[in-house]
Design an enzyme around this catalytic site. Structure first.
Site, PDB file in Angstrom:
ATOM      1  CB  SER A 136      -0.907   0.022   1.236  1.00  0.00           C
ATOM      2  OG  SER A 136      -1.538   1.290   1.385  1.00  0.00           O
ATOM      3  CE1 TYR A 149      -3.579  -1.837   5.419  1.00  0.00           C
ATOM      4  CE2 TYR A 149      -3.031   0.317   4.508  1.00  0.00           C
ATOM      5  CZ  TYR A 149      -3.457  -0.986   4.329  1.00  0.00           C
ATOM      6  OH  TYR A 149      -3.761  -1.440   3.070  1.00  0.00           O
TER       7      TYR A 149
END
Length: 246
Positions: A136, A149
């Site tokens: 990501s 995250y």
């Protein structure tokens, strides 16, 4: 096109979003797919949509025993020509809000899951197979609420480089897809207001001034999974509208 004719690929987290679009394209190009997911309703919908060229398997990547169970189920469909480790979960928290439970939960799905899946499934990969991991842009964004995250996705990027070296003697390529703000259901854990605010904030930093689509991300994923990328390994491909370019 028939880039995946007579090939079998496994996509974890393939019952929605980028993974499902990728599965749809692989089937359209003559391949067979094995799709895992955690939402039974979405798995049933994916099975109906993809038809006889797909096998769907309920599997919880956060469960340390699930990787061995997945390997047992996949044996009947082996060998694998491609493995896309795409299953993940997300959460937002400021640094002072993170506790042991939230840390363990996110790491279990996003890092431990792919590590154990690779350990159990790598022996089923054909010579010349392709492995793709979904990271990501959060690993690079420095957003204050996505530190944990982003850390899990930074681990994915590090694993890609290590695995690319480890599996090169077998001719197996390992690469990373780095999506930016893509229009999927991935942020559905947020309230509508929070989701709009988060997406507006991120998209405002994207040079192309729009979010990407699951089709745009899947197109790059399938390039990396196909023989078109036969000389590409250990690489990161950002699909982010220029968000993290340096």
């Amino acid at each position: 096109m028939g880039r995946f004719k007579n090939k079998t690929l496994l996509i974890t987290g393939g019952s929605s979003g980028i993974g499902l679009v990728g599965a749809r394209r692989i089937v359209a190009e003559g391949g067979k797919v094995i799709v895992t997911g955690l939402n039974r309703a979405r798995l049933q919908a994916a099975e109906k949509e993809l038809g006889g060229s797909a096998t769907v398997i309920y599997n919880d990547a956060s469960d340390p025993d699930a990787s061995a169970a997945l390997a047992e189920q996949v044996k009947a469909h082996a060998p694998l020509d491609g493995l896309w480790l795409n299953a993940a979960s997300a959460s937002l928290a400021m640094p002072e809000e993170v506790d042991a439970d939230s840390f363990d939960a996110l790491m279990a799905t996003n890092v431990k899951g792919p590590v154990l899946q690779m350990a159990k499934l790598s022996s089923m990969l054909t010579p010349g197979a392709s492995v793709l991991l979904t990271a990501s842009s959060s690993a690079y964004e420095k957003a204050t609420a996505t530190g944990l995250y982003g850390a899990t996705k930074g681990a994915i990027i590090a694993l890609t480089r290590s695995w690319a070296a480890a599996f090169a003697p077998r001719g197996i390529r390992v690469n990373t897809l780095v999506p930016g703000p893509i229009e999927t259901n991935f942020r559905d854990f947020l309230s509508d207001e929070a989701k709009r605010g988060f997406e507006t904030f991120v998209v405002s930093q994207v040079p192309l001034r729009r979010p990407g689509t699951a089709d745009e991300a899947a197109a790059v994923a399938l390039f990396l999974l196909s023989d078109d990328a036969s000389y590409v390994t250990g690489s990161q491909y950002a699909v982010d509208g220029g968000l993290i370019m340096h």
